[in-house]
Motif scaffolding. Structure first.
Motif, short mmCIF file in Angstrom:
data_model
loop_
_atom_site.label_atom_id
_atom_site.label_comp_id
_atom_site.label_asym_id
_atom_site.label_seq_id
_atom_site.Cartn_x
_atom_site.Cartn_y
_atom_site.Cartn_z
N SER A 61 23.75 34.41 47.70
CA SER A 61 23.65 33.77 46.39
C SER A 61 23.59 34.82 45.30
N VAL A 62 24.23 34.53 44.18
CA VAL A 62 24.27 35.46 43.06
C VAL A 62 24.44 34.68 41.77
N GLN A 63 24.03 35.26 40.67
CA GLN A 63 24.25 34.62 39.37
C GLN A 63 25.67 34.90 38.88
N ALA A 64 26.13 34.04 38.02
CA ALA A 64 27.47 34.22 37.43
C ALA A 64 27.58 35.60 36.80
N GLY A 65 28.75 36.23 37.03
CA GLY A 65 28.97 37.58 36.54
C GLY A 65 28.63 38.65 37.54
N GLY A 66 27.95 38.26 38.61
CA GLY A 66 27.55 39.22 39.62
C GLY A 66 28.64 39.51 40.63
N SER A 67 28.29 40.30 41.64
CA SER A 67 29.25 40.73 42.65
C SER A 67 28.68 40.50 44.06
N LEU A 68 29.60 40.28 44.98
CA LEU A 68 29.27 40.19 46.40
C LEU A 68 30.41 40.81 47.19
N ARG A 69 30.09 41.26 48.41
CA ARG A 69 31.12 41.81 49.29
C ARG A 69 31.04 41.13 50.64
N LEU A 70 32.17 40.64 51.09
CA LEU A 70 32.26 40.03 52.40
C LEU A 70 32.94 41.01 53.37
N SER A 71 32.49 41.00 54.61
CA SER A 71 33.09 41.83 55.65
C SER A 71 33.46 40.97 56.84
N CYS A 72 34.45 41.42 57.56
CA CYS A 72 34.91 40.70 58.75
C CYS A 72 35.38 41.74 59.76
N SER A 73 34.83 41.72 60.94
CA SER A 73 35.23 42.68 61.97
C SER A 73 35.80 41.93 63.17
N ASP A 129 33.99 40.36 42.32
CA ASP A 129 33.33 40.75 41.08
C ASP A 129 33.50 39.64 40.04
N VAL A 130 32.67 39.70 39.02
CA VAL A 130 32.69 38.71 37.93
C VAL A 130 32.74 37.30 38.52
N LEU A 131 31.83 37.04 39.42
CA LEU A 131 31.82 35.75 40.11
C LEU A 131 31.51 34.62 39.15
N LYS A 132 32.12 33.46 39.41
CA LYS A 132 31.94 32.28 38.60
C LYS A 132 31.37 31.16 39.48
N PRO A 133 30.70 30.17 38.88
CA PRO A 133 30.18 29.05 39.67
C PRO A 133 31.26 28.36 40.50
N GLU A 134 32.49 28.32 39.99
CA GLU A 134 33.57 27.67 40.74
C GLU A 134 34.02 28.48 41.96
N ASP A 135 33.50 29.69 42.14
CA ASP A 135 33.77 30.45 43.35
C ASP A 135 32.86 30.04 44.50
N THR A 136 31.89 29.19 44.22
CA THR A 136 30.97 28.71 45.26
C THR A 136 31.74 27.97 46.34
#
Length: 121
Positions: A11-23, A81-88
């Motif tokens: 979970s993050v606030q709008a404007g924040g960043s997250l990184r997903l990984s897949c191995s 980056d620059v995450l938006k609520p619609e990216d949920t």
């Protein structure tokens, strides 16, 4: 044993960043991608990458998300980056995409288990 194993998200606030990984294990996959799905809607393509570094992005994430791969680690990444609520959504990595992989159709030979991304306003 699951072929693709995801990590990251949260979970993050709008404007924040997250990184997903897949191995993954086994042979290197030529095409890899990220897809997302919200309840009640069809799964949609987010980004895809073909060996060695050709990429395709959905219009909704262009300029904000970056897909990358490290074949030495048999890993796929999605920097958001620059995450938006619609990216949920629930995000899935995928391998062995269709021939026209750049069209981001939600079809793949292998799928990860999914990881939830929640962006609050």
């Amino acid at each position: 044993q699951r072929h693709l194993v995801q990590s990251g998200g949260g979970s993050v606030q709008a404007g924040g960043s997250l990184r997903l990984s897949c191995s993954y294990s086994g042979s290197t996959h030529k095409t890899l991608g990220w897809y997302r799905q919200v309840p009640g809607k069809e799964r949609e393509g987010v980004a895809a990458i073909a060996d060695p570094s050709s990429t395709s992005y959905a219009d909704s994430v262009k300029g904000r998300f970056t897909i990358s791969r490290d074949d030495s680690k048999k890993s796929l990444y999605l920097q958001m980056d620059v995450l938006k609520p619609e990216d949920t959504a629930m995000y899935y990595c995928a391998a062995d995409l269709p021939a026209r992989w750049w069209e981001l159709q939600p079809m793949a030979g292998y799928w990860g288990q999914g990881t939830q991304v929640t962006v609050s306003s």
